[in-house]
Write a protein that holds these residues in place. Structure first.
Motif, PDB file in Angstrom:
ATOM      1  N   LEU A   1       2.996  -2.464 -12.132  1.00 13.12           N
ATOM      2  CA  LEU A   1       1.704  -2.179 -11.514  1.00 13.12           C
ATOM      3  C   LEU A   1       0.705  -3.303 -11.775  1.00 13.12           C
ATOM      4  CD1 LEU A   1       1.049   1.620 -12.136  1.00 13.12           C
ATOM      5  CD2 LEU A   1       1.671   0.465 -10.023  1.00 13.12           C
ATOM      6  N   VAL A   2       0.663  -3.763 -13.035  1.00 14.61           N
ATOM      7  CA  VAL A   2      -0.272  -4.841 -13.376  1.00 14.61           C
ATOM      8  C   VAL A   2       0.051  -6.081 -12.551  1.00 14.61           C
ATOM      9  CG1 VAL A   2      -0.995  -6.381 -15.222  1.00 14.61           C
ATOM     10  CG2 VAL A   2      -0.750  -3.963 -15.675  1.00 14.61           C
ATOM     11  N   ALA A   3       1.344  -6.401 -12.472  1.00 19.83           N
ATOM     12  CA  ALA A   3       1.742  -7.569 -11.698  1.00 19.83           C
ATOM     13  C   ALA A   3       1.325  -7.413 -10.243  1.00 19.83           C
ATOM     14  CB  ALA A   3       3.251  -7.768 -11.795  1.00 19.83           C
ATOM     15  N   LEU A   4       1.490  -6.222  -9.701  1.00 25.83           N
ATOM     16  CA  LEU A   4       1.122  -5.978  -8.304  1.00 25.83           C
ATOM     17  C   LEU A   4      -0.358  -6.240  -8.076  1.00 25.83           C
ATOM     18  CD1 LEU A   4       2.980  -2.704  -7.292  1.00 25.83           C
ATOM     19  CD2 LEU A   4       3.072  -4.910  -6.152  1.00 25.83           C
ATOM     20  N   VAL A   5      -1.186  -5.703  -8.958  1.00 26.02           N
ATOM     21  CA  VAL A   5      -2.633  -5.876  -8.766  1.00 26.02           C
ATOM     22  C   VAL A   5      -3.009  -7.343  -8.912  1.00 26.02           C
ATOM     23  CG1 VAL A   5      -4.895  -5.232  -9.617  1.00 26.02           C
ATOM     24  CG2 VAL A   5      -3.077  -3.566  -9.598  1.00 26.02           C
ATOM     25  N   LEU A   6      -2.447  -8.010  -9.925  1.00 25.58           N
ATOM     26  CA  LEU A   6      -2.771  -9.425 -10.121  1.00 25.58           C
ATOM     27  C   LEU A   6      -2.347 -10.235  -8.904  1.00 25.58           C
ATOM     28  CD1 LEU A   6      -1.854 -10.004 -13.875  1.00 25.58           C
ATOM     29  CD2 LEU A   6      -4.085  -9.610 -12.862  1.00 25.58           C
TER      30      LEU A   6
ATOM     31  N   THR B   1      -7.468   0.434  -6.629  1.00 26.16           N
ATOM     32  CA  THR B   1      -7.774   1.832  -6.947  1.00 26.16           C
ATOM     33  C   THR B   1      -6.496   2.646  -7.134  1.00 26.16           C
ATOM     34  OG1 THR B   1      -9.613   1.504  -5.430  1.00 26.16           O
ATOM     35  CG2 THR B   1      -9.252   3.738  -6.243  1.00 26.16           C
ATOM     36  N   LEU B   2      -5.577   2.499  -6.199  1.00 23.26           N
ATOM     37  CA  LEU B   2      -4.314   3.260  -6.282  1.00 23.26           C
ATOM     38  C   LEU B   2      -3.570   2.933  -7.572  1.00 23.26           C
ATOM     39  CD1 LEU B   2      -2.896   3.093  -2.638  1.00 23.26           C
ATOM     40  CD2 LEU B   2      -3.668   5.113  -3.876  1.00 23.26           C
ATOM     41  N   ALA B   3      -3.464   1.616  -7.831  1.00 22.84           N
ATOM     42  CA  ALA B   3      -2.715   1.209  -9.016  1.00 22.84           C
ATOM     43  C   ALA B   3      -3.402   1.712 -10.270  1.00 22.84           C
ATOM     44  CB  ALA B   3      -2.578  -0.308  -9.048  1.00 22.84           C
ATOM     45  N   SER B   4      -4.752   1.674 -10.276  1.00 21.59           N
ATOM     46  CA  SER B   4      -5.476   2.141 -11.459  1.00 21.59           C
ATOM     47  C   SER B   4      -5.250   3.631 -11.667  1.00 21.59           C
ATOM     48  CB  SER B   4      -6.973   1.864 -11.318  1.00 21.59           C
ATOM     49  OG  SER B   4      -7.202   0.485 -11.295  1.00 21.59           O
TER      50      SER B   4
ATOM     51  N   LEU C   1       0.832  -1.212   0.000  1.00 24.98           N
ATOM     52  CA  LEU C   1       0.000   0.000   0.000  1.00 24.98           C
ATOM     53  C   LEU C   1       0.865   1.261   0.000  1.00 24.98           C
ATOM     54  CD1 LEU C   1      -2.948  -0.903   2.372  1.00 24.98           C
ATOM     55  CD2 LEU C   1      -2.992  -0.490  -0.079  1.00 24.98           C
ATOM     56  N   GLY C   2       1.842   1.280   0.904  1.00 28.34           N
ATOM     57  CA  GLY C   2       2.730   2.447   0.981  1.00 28.34           C
ATOM     58  C   GLY C   2       3.446   2.669  -0.329  1.00 28.34           C
ATOM     59  N   GLY C   3       3.911   1.581  -0.922  1.00 33.70           N
ATOM     60  CA  GLY C   3       4.617   1.676  -2.184  1.00 33.70           C
ATOM     61  C   GLY C   3       3.742   2.288  -3.258  1.00 33.70           C
ATOM     62  N   LEU C   4       2.473   1.862  -3.294  1.00 33.69           N
ATOM     63  CA  LEU C   4       1.578   2.375  -4.328  1.00 33.69           C
ATOM     64  C   LEU C   4       1.286   3.857  -4.122  1.00 33.69           C
ATOM     65  CD1 LEU C   4      -0.879  -0.535  -4.996  1.00 33.69           C
ATOM     66  CD2 LEU C   4       0.671   0.559  -6.585  1.00 33.69           C
TER      67      LEU C   4
ATOM     68  N   ALA D   1      -2.523   7.559 -15.417  1.00 32.39           N
ATOM     69  CA  ALA D   1      -1.563   8.608 -15.796  1.00 32.39           C
ATOM     70  C   ALA D   1      -0.637   8.124 -16.903  1.00 32.39           C
ATOM     71  CB  ALA D   1      -0.756   9.015 -14.582  1.00 32.39           C
ATOM     72  N   THR D   2      -0.367   6.817 -16.935  1.00 32.32           N
ATOM     73  CA  THR D   2       0.540   6.315 -17.957  1.00 32.32           C
ATOM     74  C   THR D   2      -0.099   6.359 -19.341  1.00 32.32           C
ATOM     75  OG1 THR D   2      -0.160   4.040 -17.723  1.00 32.32           O
ATOM     76  CG2 THR D   2       1.638   4.758 -16.313  1.00 32.32           C
ATOM     77  N   PHE D   3      -1.444   6.456 -19.382  1.00 36.23           N
ATOM     78  CA  PHE D   3      -2.100   6.618 -20.672  1.00 36.23           C
ATOM     79  C   PHE D   3      -2.220   8.103 -21.031  1.00 36.23           C
ATOM     80  CE2 PHE D   3      -3.737   2.444 -19.492  1.00 36.23           C
ATOM     81  CZ  PHE D   3      -3.674   1.766 -20.676  1.00 36.23           C
ATOM     82  N   THR D   4      -2.574   8.913 -20.016  1.00 41.26           N
ATOM     83  CA  THR D   4      -3.012  10.276 -20.317  1.00 41.26           C
ATOM     84  C   THR D   4      -1.891  11.307 -20.198  1.00 41.26           C
ATOM     85  OG1 THR D   4      -3.696  10.459 -18.025  1.00 41.26           O
ATOM     86  CG2 THR D   4      -5.393   9.864 -19.606  1.00 41.26           C
ATOM     87  N   TRP D   5      -0.649  10.883 -20.006  1.00 43.28           N
ATOM     88  CA  TRP D   5       0.407  11.862 -19.743  1.00 43.28           C
ATOM     89  C   TRP D   5       0.577  12.942 -20.796  1.00 43.28           C
ATOM     90  CZ3 TRP D   5       4.395  12.015 -23.215  1.00 43.28           C
ATOM     91  CH2 TRP D   5       4.573  10.879 -24.001  1.00 43.28           C
ATOM     92  N   PRO D   6       0.286  12.639 -22.110  1.00 42.38           N
ATOM     93  CA  PRO D   6       0.504  13.724 -23.065  1.00 42.38           C
ATOM     94  C   PRO D   6      -0.311  14.974 -22.735  1.00 42.38           C
ATOM     95  CG  PRO D   6       0.187  11.671 -24.216  1.00 42.38           C
ATOM     96  CD  PRO D   6      -0.112  11.400 -22.790  1.00 42.38           C
ATOM     97  N   PHE D   7      -1.432  14.813 -22.024  1.00 41.55           N
ATOM     98  CA  PHE D   7      -2.242  15.970 -21.659  1.00 41.55           C
ATOM     99  C   PHE D   7      -1.595  16.814 -20.563  1.00 41.55           C
ATOM    100  CE2 PHE D   7      -5.921  13.074 -22.928  1.00 41.55           C
ATOM    101  CZ  PHE D   7      -5.858  13.524 -24.233  1.00 41.55           C
ATOM    102  N   PHE D   8      -0.735  16.217 -19.807  1.00 37.73           N
ATOM    103  CA  PHE D   8      -0.246  16.898 -18.608  1.00 37.73           C
ATOM    104  C   PHE D   8       1.203  17.329 -18.693  1.00 37.73           C
ATOM    105  CE2 PHE D   8      -3.511  13.813 -17.163  1.00 37.73           C
ATOM    106  CZ  PHE D   8      -4.500  14.749 -16.953  1.00 37.73           C
TER     107      PHE D   8
END
Lengths: 392, 543, 284
Positions: free
Chosen positions: C55-60, C15-18, A237-240, C23-30
């Motif tokens: 990130l994907v690996a973490l969520v899975l 939620t956090l990972a999402s 959690l902290g990492g995220l 941001a990894t998709f929308t960065w050109p806007f920012f």
């Protein structure tokens, strides 16, 4: 060579290819880029097996060609014509205001096309390097190397990879059976008649599979003390939270500097540590694990060295790695670049040759003929051809 | 080794308990045979041994099951994996990985055995089961018998003390089934593994069994030695039926046993001849196929075969896997490829070639039920399938349902076709094809996976079809089925017909095709228990 | 009915990972326009390409950390195989995308957590089968996962026609959303910097959106996305009810979470009711 033939750890090929891709990303000079593509092709030619996935490389080369063409065409159509050497003047077509005042065509400058070509070639080279990794590394062995925390997902993918070809066979079988009931085997209407028996079959099969997995010991876990669970949870959690903050910092220049890349890396490290710790509860061992042996290190090292040498060349004389398009100059090679390419190509001779392949279609030495020959109609060829990795 | 102590099982969805107050012990090193009809609770009994019932299936288990001192109440299946190895019916469905070697190692990986041990055990097991040359092959390219041997090997690598096999041969053809059963019996003798085996080919294993658990279907279990246990069994292999008819006690467990006892019976039958095959009115062939050729890349599946099918006759098509039986049937029906030759079906409006017709018309002339009869079915209920069959054939509603009721009376209409037993599903698929009223009916391996009871039912159905004036072809490996059903036998090899004649001519000519009764009573030309029974009645009647 | 329980902690991780992943998709806007900041943001796309797989690996890993049940796992593998086997069917023909159809229906029946896993495993397996592993894969996996997750979050009470209609609508939206996100991801890479369709660092979000829309229109991905949306919706309408029934039957048969109870042998209601004599079932 001194290696016995064997399959290399897939991670070694991936590191090598990523090294090459990194090298490619640090230059737009078409000479080293073209050399890198040639290197990927040469290594592939000498070290790939004849497994189905080894044929994917051609697809990547095509994709690379498409990207280069697309870049150049985009520059011609939407370019806006910066540059002194005008090759041809196309009629300008201004678009209406809703299209952001874009005008199409107009003068086409050599600089503009060359810029598009250089850019496209860089991306295409990176892509082709990845294609080489896809063709050289055995995807199933890659799955065996996943960390414990991803073990369940890895198993699901292994199951998917073994079941998918069976499903293709059963689609063909059911399609033939549809004709026996007089129904047509094409179109949306047939989808139901074909997809449903196959799906129902697959779902029933999944239950049998689950029972088999349970009886064979799937899901044995080691007891994890409550304290460790808290620690892993806090790390993840902290990492995220750190990753989110780091991403924000990276994109917002107003944010303090430490919020950028450093925060992002710290967050990722913490979360990954948490994940790896959590994976320790999965208790199982690996059959014939792929180990990192000298050959693996050598191959991966070649990739890393190629990347490092290119970066070094870039810091020595940046103009040669990014040849300016205006004024137009001939791209040049430096000894450092040549060395990087040479190192990248070394695995073609340094890596152990692929194992002598046992072909899947080899007739069984004993026992009766495989029953698939008794399958009527067009199923046979498709069933044989649909080994994993093929595009049916 | 295995103890069932007053075990009753209730499933969550209700219904009568499949096991009721069951108590028995299986000792170390025994081969214990579990017999009973489909649906009698065999699978529940076997799955209770390693705790799949109720841990996996849900439900309530009263009483206690212990294996090697471990109670399944406290040990879910995964914790019994090193003691009990379970092999299911369809080996392919139970494979987790996709090559032989990895599959053998999978169970050991779960048990976290060290790599060196795994490597050694994989090699040993490859040799033990004689599958060493298959080690790198993808599992799905293996033959059924090879797959099942790999499945057995895959549980053996964990060195279990108990091996549980749930109808390991029901999805296999007889030759592959024999391979597998031979492997199992060898394991019992060589390794001393305790084996619990549910199997409907009783005749193959009875002689090796130490114990027979018979499930009559009411939740109880009769426990006894094979010879005594057989007394309870309602439908048994021809060998046992013959033994009962002749009044032999104890009943013979093998052909050799029976043959040594049969001299008296042979003597009694000496003066009698089996009833001649009813000739029937010969009306000329309903279907004439000439010089049928089917080719696949690299092989010729059917090499110029001629075939005549007559109304009211049942033809058995025999031959090993890959001999071209299926290809011939599909080519004749017109849905499969045909690279040469002609087919003519005599109908009310002259002769037609089904290949030249659209699929919907072709099935009105020739109906084919494929090997996996379930492939024909895709709707959610039996009634929906029947209604669809009526609709797509353009016949009055209820035609298909009436056929179903004729073939298997009392099939619930709201049942999902996949929840039917093999025999019921076959009957439903057959009814769907019969809705189009084809004068020619082709059946590809119809009795695979059927128990004796369902096979007997199928025989009656096939005879009825022939009786109603249809020409019937059954492609099969099952010699006992052929002996009781067929009028004519055609044997194929390498795409050619190597033998064609009346059932008696073909079956008595070679020991490979001889049914059990013929083996026991040779050289007298008897094929079935029915014939012998009729003859005995006859000899008794005048006396 | 949810086959895979999503714990509160898992939901937070998801939620956090999402959020970070978006941001990894929308960065050109920012991306800011200040020249001095390009040193910091120039590497952003590369950083994201490395970050997203993690990130994907973490969520899975988090979703399966409770130890996924063998039945759910086998179901996951088999459905991913169906998806992977279906995918090449449409790959050649314009815009026909067969993945979302089953993904939406399965997410609906098996719940959000399972839907998320199915999206990721389907695309991963399919990429391995066609040797299409590359930096785009984690982005595709995540998009598909979101689709599966969203399908599982649709209101549970709907049944019958309304359910199919909502699912078809959702399928359509999801197909467009997927197309848009993947375009957005590919946009900076495919056109390069200096064309009128390229993103402009530091420009207002609306202007960049406009350019993205033009890029999408020009690369004819509109046609692709529309084809994908329509085939998904049509497939859901035509085969949806039957497939839903098949999936629900599978859930029923698998008896997920069916109570497992043990009782003493003396507690024998069946025997009491029918009064079976004890001796008939025993020989020992």
């Amino acid at each position: 060579m001194w290696w016995l033939p064997r399959g290399l750890h897939p991670g070694a090929w991936w590191l090598w290819a990523l090294g090459l891709a990194t090298a490619a990303s640090h230059t737009t000079n078409p000479l080293p880029l073209a050399l890198l593509v040639a290197v990927a092709g040469r290594v592939l030619g000498r070290r790939r097996g004849d497994a189905p996935w080894a044929l994917a490389f051609r697809m990547y080369v095509w994709l690379g060609a498409v990207i280069v063409t697309m870049r150049v065409v985009f520059r011609i159509v939407f370019g806006g014509g910066q540059g002194d050497h005008i090759l041809v003047r196309l009629p300008e077509i201004p678009l209406p205001a809703w299209a952001a005042g874009i005008r199409l065509f107009g003068p086409v400058a050599a600089e503009q096309i060359l810029g598009g070509f250089y850019d496209g070639l860089r991306l295409a080279t990176m892509l082709i390097c990845l294609g080489a990794a896809n063709a050289l590394a055995n995807p199933k062995r890659l799955l065996k190397a996943v960390p414990g925390a991803l073990y369940a997902i890895g198993t699901a993918v292994v199951v998917a990879l073994s079941v998918a070809p069976q499903l293709v066979e059963s689609v063909l079988r059911v399609r033939r059976a549809r004709r026996l009931r007089g129904a047509s085997a094409r179109g949306m209407r047939a989808l139901r008649g074909i997809a449903l028996p196959v799906l129902a079959d697959a779902l029933d099969r999944s239950l049998a599979l689950a029972a088999a997995m349970d009886s064979r010991g799937y899901g044995r876990t080691a007891a994890v003390p409550a304290g460790q669970r808290t620690v892993t949870g806090a790390l993840v959690l902290g990492g995220l939270v750190g990753v989110c903050a780091g991403t924000y910092g990276l994109l917002d220049t107003a944010a303090p500097g430490y919020l950028g890349l450093p925060m992002l890396l710290a967050g990722l490290t913490a979360a990954v540590t948490g994940m790896l710790l959590a994976g320790r509860r999965v208790r199982r061992s690996r059959y014939r694990p792929d180990r990192w042996r000298p050959a693996e290190l050598l191959v991966a090292g070649c990739g890393v060295a190629a990347a490092a040498l290119t970066m070094l060349a870039g810091s020595v004389d940046p103009e040669l790695l990014y040849p300016p398009v205006s004024p137009l100059t001939w791209p040049q090679l430096t000894p450092l670049m040549l060395l990087a390419v040479g190192v990248a190509a070394a695995p073609a001779w340094l890596a152990p040759p692929p194992p002598p392949t046992v072909s899947a279609g080899r007739p069984p030495a004993v026992d009766r003929p495989i029953p698939v020959t008794d399958v009527p109609a067009d199923g046979v060829r498709a069933a044989r051809a649909s080994t994993p990795g093929d595009r049916p | 080794m295995i103890t069932f102590d007053r075990v009753t099982v209730h499933y969550a969805e209700g219904g009568p308990p499949p096991l009721r107050d069951v108590t028995f012990r299986v000792e170390e090193g025994e081969l214990c045979l579990v017999a009973g009809r489909t649906g009698a609770g065999k699978s529940t009994l076997l799955r209770a041994i390693n705790g799949l019932v109720p841990h996996f299936t849900g439900g309530t288990l009263h009483g206690a099951v212990t294996v090697d001192g471990r109670d399944t109440r406290t040990h879910p299946p995964r914790d019994l994996a090193d003691v009990v190895g379970v092999v299911g019916q369809d080996p392919l469905a139970g494979f987790v990985t996709d090559t032989v070697e990895e599959e053998l190692a999978y169970g050991m990986e779960q048990l976290a055995l060290p790599p060196a041990v795994m490597r050694k055990r994989v090699e040993e097991t490859l040799d033990l089961l004689g599958i060493a040359d298959l080690r790198d092959r993808p599992l799905r390219t293996l033959s059924g018998g090879q797959q099942q041997r790999v499945a057995i090997g895959a549980v053996l690598t964990a060195h279990p003390r108990v091996l549980v096999l749930d109808e390991p041969t029901s999805a296999l053809d007889p030759t592959a089934a024999e391979d597998v059963l031979a492997t199992v019996t060898r394991l019992v003798h060589d390794l001393g593994v305790t084996v619990v085996l549910a199997e409907h080919r009783l005749e193959r294993v009875l002689q090796y069994a130490d114990r027979l658990l018979y499930l009559p279907g009411d939740g109880h279990v009769h426990d006894g030695t094979p010879a005594t246990g057989l007394a309870h069994i309602d439908i048994a292999p021809p060998l046992i039926e013959l033994g009962r008819l002749a009044g032999w006690t104890p009943l013979p467990l093998s052909v050799r046993d029976a043959r040594r006892r049969a001299s008296d019976l042979r003597h009694r039958l000496a003066g009698v001849a089996p009833p001649p095959v009813p000739a029937g009115a010969d009306t000329g062939p309903t279907l004439t196929a000439r010089k049928i050729v089917v080719r696949y890349p690299g092989t010729v599946a059917v090499a110029g075969v001629d075939l005549d099918l007559r109304a009211g006759r049942v033809v058995a098509l025999m031959g090993r896997n890959g001999s071209g039986k299926s290809s011939l049937l599909w080519a004749v029906q017109g849905s499969g490829p045909r690279h040469g030759g002609t087919v003519a079906v005599t109908g009310p409006k002259g002769t037609v070639d089904p290949k030249a017709l659209p699929a919907g018309q072709a099935r009105r002339h020739v109906g084919l039920v494929p090997q996996d009869s379930g492939d024909l079915l895709y709707l959610e209920t039996v009634d929906a399938e029947c209604a669809q069959a009526d609709r797509e054939t353009g016949v009055p509603a209820g035609t298909c349902r009436a056929l179903v009721d004729q073939l298997v009376p009392g099939l619930p209409g709201d049942r999902h076709p996949r929840d039917l037993s093999e025999g019921q599903r076959l009957a439903l698929a057959l009814a769907v094809q019969l809705t189009a009223a084809p004068p020619v009916v082709l059946l590809d391996e119809p009795t695979r996976g059927l128990d004796y009871h369902a096979k007997r039912q199928f025989t009656a159905v096939a005879r009825m079809l022939a009786g109603s004036g249809r020409a019937v072809v059954v492609a099969t490996h099952d010699v006992e089925l052929v002996a009781t059903l067929a009028d004519r036998v055609i044997v194929m090899a390498e795409g050619e017909i190597v033998s064609d004649g009346t059932t008696a001519e073909v079956m008595l000519a070679s020991p490979a095709f001889a049914p059990q009764v013929a083996k026991v009573l040779a050289p007298a030309p008897w094929l079935t228990v029915e014939q012998v029974a009729a003859a005995l009645d006859e000899t008794r009647a005048p006396a | 009915m949810s086959v895979l329980r999503v714990a509160p902690r898992t939901a937070v991780v998801l939620t956090l990972a999402s959020a970070a992943a978006l941001a990894t998709f929308t960065w050109p806007f920012f991306v800011p326009a200040h020249p001095e900041s390009t040193a910091r943001t120039g590497e952003a796309p590369l950083v994201f390409i490395v970050m997203l797989p993690v990130l994907v690996a973490l969520v899975l890993a988090e979703l399966t950390s409770g130890g996924i049940d063998s039945k759910a796992l086998a179901m996951l593998g088999v459905l991913a195989a169906v998806n992977a086997a279906l995918r090449p069917l449409g790959a050649g023909t314009a815009g026909i995308e067969t993945v979302f159809f089953l993904l939406v229906l399965a997410g609906r029946v098996f719940g959000p957590g399972f839907g998320f896993l199915l999206g990721a495993t389907s695309l991963f397996a399919s990429a391995l089968l066609t040797a299409g592993v590359g930096p785009w894969l984690p982005f595709q996996m995540l998009c598909a996962s979101w689709i599966g997750l969203g399908a599982g979050l649709l209101p549970a009470r709907l049944r019958g026609r309304a359910e199919v209609a909502v699912l078809a609508g959702y399928g359509m939206l999801a197909a467009y959303g997927y197309g848009l996100l993947m375009n957005l991801w590919f946009w900076p890479f495919s056109v390069g910097a200096d064309t009128q369709l390229s993103y402009v660092a530091g420009a207002p979000v609306l202007e960049n959106l406009h350019r993205l829309a033009l890029f999408t229109a020009v690369t004819s991905t509109f046609g692709w996305d529309t084809g994908r949306a329509i085939t998904t919706a049509v497939a859901i309408v035509l085969a949806g009810p039957a497939v839903l029934a098949a999936l629900r039957r599978a859930v029923r048969r698998a008896a997920f979470g069916a109570p497992v109870t043990f009782a003493a042998a003396s507690d024998r209601p069946a025997a009491k009711v029918t009064g079976i004599p004890q001796s008939s079932s025993q020989a020992t």
